[in-house]
Design an enzyme around this catalytic site. Structure first.
Site, short mmCIF file in Angstrom:
data_model
loop_
_atom_site.label_atom_id
_atom_site.label_comp_id
_atom_site.label_asym_id
_atom_site.label_seq_id
_atom_site.Cartn_x
_atom_site.Cartn_y
_atom_site.Cartn_z
N LYS A 47 0.82 -1.19 0.00
CA LYS A 47 0.00 0.00 0.00
C LYS A 47 0.86 1.25 0.00
O LYS A 47 0.38 2.35 -0.20
CB LYS A 47 -0.88 0.02 1.27
CG LYS A 47 -1.78 -1.17 1.45
CD LYS A 47 -2.46 -1.10 2.86
CE LYS A 47 -3.18 -2.39 3.17
NZ LYS A 47 -3.59 -2.47 4.57
N GLY A 48 2.15 1.06 0.27
CA GLY A 48 3.04 2.20 0.52
C GLY A 48 3.15 3.18 -0.63
O GLY A 48 3.36 4.37 -0.43
N GLU A 103 7.82 2.21 -6.36
CA GLU A 103 7.96 1.74 -4.98
C GLU A 103 8.07 2.92 -4.03
O GLU A 103 8.53 3.99 -4.43
CB GLU A 103 9.25 0.91 -4.85
CG GLU A 103 9.05 -0.59 -4.82
CD GLU A 103 8.54 -1.11 -3.47
OE1 GLU A 103 7.87 -0.37 -2.73
OE2 GLU A 103 8.80 -2.29 -3.19
N ASP A 104 7.65 2.71 -2.81
CA ASP A 104 7.83 3.75 -1.79
C ASP A 104 9.27 3.82 -1.32
O ASP A 104 9.87 4.88 -1.25
CB ASP A 104 6.87 3.50 -0.61
CG ASP A 104 6.91 2.07 -0.08
OD1 ASP A 104 7.66 1.23 -0.62
OD2 ASP A 104 6.19 1.77 0.88
N ASP A 107 14.94 -0.67 0.68
CA ASP A 107 15.67 -0.82 1.94
C ASP A 107 16.74 -1.88 1.72
O ASP A 107 17.81 -1.59 1.19
CB ASP A 107 14.63 -1.20 3.02
CG ASP A 107 15.20 -1.28 4.41
OD1 ASP A 107 16.30 -0.78 4.64
OD2 ASP A 107 14.53 -1.85 5.31
N LYS A 135 17.56 3.59 0.85
CA LYS A 135 18.51 3.62 1.97
C LYS A 135 19.78 2.91 1.51
O LYS A 135 19.89 1.69 1.65
CB LYS A 135 17.94 2.85 3.17
CG LYS A 135 16.70 3.46 3.80
CD LYS A 135 16.28 2.57 4.96
CE LYS A 135 15.03 3.03 5.62
NZ LYS A 135 14.52 2.06 6.63
N VAL A 157 11.44 5.27 8.64
CA VAL A 157 10.67 6.47 8.32
C VAL A 157 9.20 6.12 8.09
O VAL A 157 8.86 4.99 7.73
CB VAL A 157 11.24 7.20 7.08
CG1 VAL A 157 12.62 7.76 7.37
CG2 VAL A 157 11.27 6.29 5.86
N ASP A 163 3.94 3.36 6.35
CA ASP A 163 3.25 3.18 7.63
C ASP A 163 4.15 2.62 8.71
O ASP A 163 5.23 2.09 8.45
CB ASP A 163 2.10 2.19 7.46
CG ASP A 163 2.59 0.74 7.35
OD1 ASP A 163 3.51 0.48 6.55
OD2 ASP A 163 2.08 -0.12 8.09
N ARG A 169 0.32 6.72 7.26
CA ARG A 169 0.33 6.81 5.80
C ARG A 169 -0.16 8.18 5.33
O ARG A 169 0.22 8.65 4.26
CB ARG A 169 -0.57 5.73 5.18
CG ARG A 169 -0.07 4.31 5.39
CD ARG A 169 -0.81 3.36 4.45
NE ARG A 169 -0.70 1.97 4.86
CZ ARG A 169 0.32 1.16 4.57
NH1 ARG A 169 1.33 1.62 3.87
NH2 ARG A 169 0.33 -0.09 4.96
P1 5GP Z 1 13.19 -4.32 1.55
O1 5GP Z 1 12.73 -5.66 1.10
O2 5GP Z 1 13.86 -3.48 0.50
O3 5GP Z 1 14.08 -4.44 2.78
O4 5GP Z 1 11.95 -3.57 2.16
C1 5GP Z 1 11.00 -3.05 1.35
C2 5GP Z 1 9.73 -2.82 2.10
O5 5GP Z 1 9.93 -2.72 3.50
C3 5GP Z 1 9.13 -1.49 1.70
O6 5GP Z 1 8.30 -1.62 0.59
C4 5GP Z 1 8.41 -1.07 2.96
O7 5GP Z 1 7.14 -1.66 2.97
C5 5GP Z 1 9.22 -1.67 4.07
N1 5GP Z 1 10.19 -0.70 4.66
C6 5GP Z 1 11.53 -0.70 4.54
N2 5GP Z 1 12.07 0.35 5.19
C7 5GP Z 1 11.05 1.03 5.72
C8 5GP Z 1 10.96 2.24 6.51
O8 5GP Z 1 11.93 2.93 6.85
N3 5GP Z 1 9.70 2.63 6.87
C9 5GP Z 1 8.58 1.94 6.52
N4 5GP Z 1 7.43 2.42 6.95
N5 5GP Z 1 8.62 0.81 5.79
C10 5GP Z 1 9.84 0.36 5.39
#
Ligand code: 5GP
Length: 184
Positions: A47-48, A103-104, A107, A135, A157, A163, A169
């Site tokens: 949903k991000g 994508e939001d 990470d 990040k 964040v 969220d 959100r």
């Molecule tokens: P990844 O698989 O790249 O580690 O994480 C991606 C997903 O983790 C993002 O789409 C998001 O939903 C969540 N996420 C990662 N870092 C953050 C953050 O700092 N804040 C929030 N709210 N969600 C995060």
């Protein structure tokens, strides 16, 4: 909601709503130029990315179509699990399409790298990524988005679609969540 409506929960505003809109307009101008004369399908990751997609697509000056996918990798915690599940798949056939995944946040890269190999196997002409936030220090799997809104430090964040346990959100800014809110 603004950060000053919840001052004890947000320790710092990282990106203001003006900065967000300015950067979205810049990325949209680049995307308009890069995809000129080609069809473009935006794939928003629920949903991000809802708010990013809603604002970003209105900055575009060309026709675009949009579809949504929901994947889960996080639950309600703050650490990536690496386990990705499709909760809602696309309605659109990707055969021959130019896909831009929106994508939001990028990470560790676990979610996006999984999503990209999944989408690439569906016969799309091209699959690229626009992530609003990245990040760089947290990246564990190499994923190279074609478009990045902002590089941010390795902090949790919220806001502008992002969220914590489904809240924040609707915060207009991107802010750092006080670790006391999630017991950190
Ligand atoms: P990844 O698989 O790249 O580690 O994480 C991606 C997903 O983790 C993002 O789409 C998001 O939903 C969540 N996420 C990662 N870092 C953050 C953050 O700092 N804040 C929030 N709210 N969600 C995060």
């Amino acid at each position: 909601m603004d950060a000053d409506h919840v001052p004890s929960e947000i320790t710092e505003i990282l990106i203001t709503d003006e900065q967000l809109q300015r950067r979205l307009a810049e990325v949209a101008a680049q995307v308009d130029a890069d995809y000129a004369g080609r069809d473009l399908l935006l794939v928003g990751v629920l949903k991000g990315a809802t708010i990013v997609v809603a604002d970003f697509m209105r900055h575009l000056k060309s026709h675009v179509t949009v579809d949504w996918m929901a994947v889960s990798s996080y639950g309600s915690g703050t650490q990536s699990s690496g386990v990705v599940r499709i909760l809602k798949d696309l309605d659109t056939d990707l055969e021959g399409r130019n896909v831009l995944v929106v994508e939001d946040i990028l990470d560790t890269g676990l979610t996006l790298s999984w999503l990209l190999s999944n989408l690439k196997s569906r016969g799309a002409e091209s699959v690229e990524v626009f992530t609003l936030l990245r990040k760089p220090e947290a990246l564990r799997i190499p994923v190279e988005p074609k478009y990045v809104g902002f590089d941010i430090p390795n902090v949790f964040v919220v806001g502008y679609g992002l969220d914590y346990a489904e809240r924040y959100r609707n915060l207009r800014q991107v802010g750092v969540l006080d670790p006391r809110v999630y017991g950190g």
